[in-house]
Scaffold this active site. Structure first.
Site, PDB file in Angstrom:
ATOM      1  N   HIS A 116      -1.861   0.938   2.570  1.00  8.87           N
ATOM      2  CA  HIS A 116      -0.914   1.969   2.999  1.00  8.87           C
ATOM      3  C   HIS A 116      -1.644   3.150   3.629  1.00  8.87           C
ATOM      4  O   HIS A 116      -2.821   3.380   3.331  1.00  8.87           O
ATOM      5  CB  HIS A 116      -0.107   2.488   1.797  1.00  8.87           C
ATOM      6  CG  HIS A 116       0.895   1.531   1.248  1.00  8.87           C
ATOM      7  ND1 HIS A 116       0.993   1.262  -0.094  1.00  8.87           N
ATOM      8  CD2 HIS A 116       1.851   0.791   1.857  1.00  8.87           C
ATOM      9  CE1 HIS A 116       1.977   0.395  -0.291  1.00  8.87           C
ATOM     10  NE2 HIS A 116       2.515   0.091   0.876  1.00  8.87           N
ATOM     11  N   CYS A 149       1.387   6.514  -5.870  1.00  7.31           N
ATOM     12  CA  CYS A 149       2.267   5.345  -5.940  1.00  7.31           C
ATOM     13  C   CYS A 149       3.256   5.397  -7.105  1.00  7.31           C
ATOM     14  O   CYS A 149       4.342   4.837  -7.019  1.00  7.31           O
ATOM     15  CB  CYS A 149       1.441   4.066  -6.099  1.00  7.31           C
ATOM     16  SG  CYS A 149       0.256   3.747  -4.794  1.00  7.31           S
TER      17      CYS A 149
END
Length: 255
Positions: free
Chosen positions: A161, A248
């Site tokens: 990511h 996250c």
């Protein structure tokens, strides 16, 4: 304004997590839960009201709530995660956010993971990753434009990511892995490079004047301290085996 941090209990299925860049290793789920509780304490001590969602026992990656929503001051966009196994995580996040924000949604064939989304004031940078496609990025652009945000796609390499490669650690300072993203995408911001021996070290949470940061990256933590950053270390070793990181495991918004 007070901050709300939405988290989720660690799934008992965590060992079956999706993996892209890491080899599968044994995960101690009970230790992951203990570490997650310490993470939530750190969020509270940084000034957040923590709202933990119930465990989703069949959804291995569901502790990584960041990927399910992009929350702005005016609106929340529910995502459509790039990994099909994760799409059932989204609805319960929508239920949690509905009292707090007006909701919008990424629709098929678009895909978007919240971990690819880095908001820097009125510019939203989105990693063009394997999890977030051009259609998803384009839909996000259309959904947030009425609120005065600009969306820019960012090329990246070598990581899952965008926020694996860059996060904000002070109002005008970004922590960056320059091997994974070109800092020139973020004109107007100063950058601090991670220690080369710690490639996964660019992910941090800035809340007020404190940075919550993984205990796995001591050399980069020292670089942050030398830059005048107040660092609060949290051990996240077990969720890191599942390609998780600090950002996250929470969705943080102003109440």
């Amino acid at each position: 304004m007070p901050h709300v941090a939405i988290t989720r209990a660690v799934s008992r299925a965590l060992e079956r997590c999706e993996l892209t860049h890491l080899e599968r290793r044994a995960i101690d789920v009970e230790l992951a839960r203990t570490q997650h509780a310490a993470y939530e304490r750190a969020l509270r001590e940084a000034g957040c009201e923590v709202r933990q969602l119930a465990e989703q026992p069949a959804l291995a990656d569901s502790v990584f709530v960041e990927d399910t929503a992009v929350v702005l001051d005016e609106v929340a966009v529910l995502t459509r995660p790039g990994a099909e196994s994760r799409r059932d995580e989204v609805e319960s996040m929508g239920e949690a956010l509905a009292p707090l924000r007006e909701l919008r949604r990424i629709e098929a064939p678009g895909t978007l993971d919240g971990g690819d989304v880095l908001r820097l004031d009125r510019v939203i940078h989105v990693g063009a990753s394997a999890r977030s496609n051009a259609e998803g990025i384009g839909q996000l652009r259309q959904l947030v434009a009425p609120f005065g945000y600009r969306v820019e796609a960012v090329s990246m390499r070598g990581c899952l990511h965008l926020k694996s490669a860059v996060t904000r650690v002070a109002p005008n300072l970004l922590l960056v892995n320059p091997d994974w993203v070109d800092a020139r995408h973020f004109a107007g911001y100063r950058t601090l490079a991670v220690d080369p021996a710690e490639p996964f070290a660019a992910n941090a949470i800035l809340i007020g004047g404190t940075v919550l940061y993984s205990a796995s990256f001591p050399a980069t933590a020292e670089r942050l301290r030398r830059a005048g950053i107040e660092v609060r270390l949290v051990d996240m070793s077990e969720t890191e085996k599942a390609e998780g990181a600090m950002t996250c495991c929470s969705v943080i918004l102003e109440a």
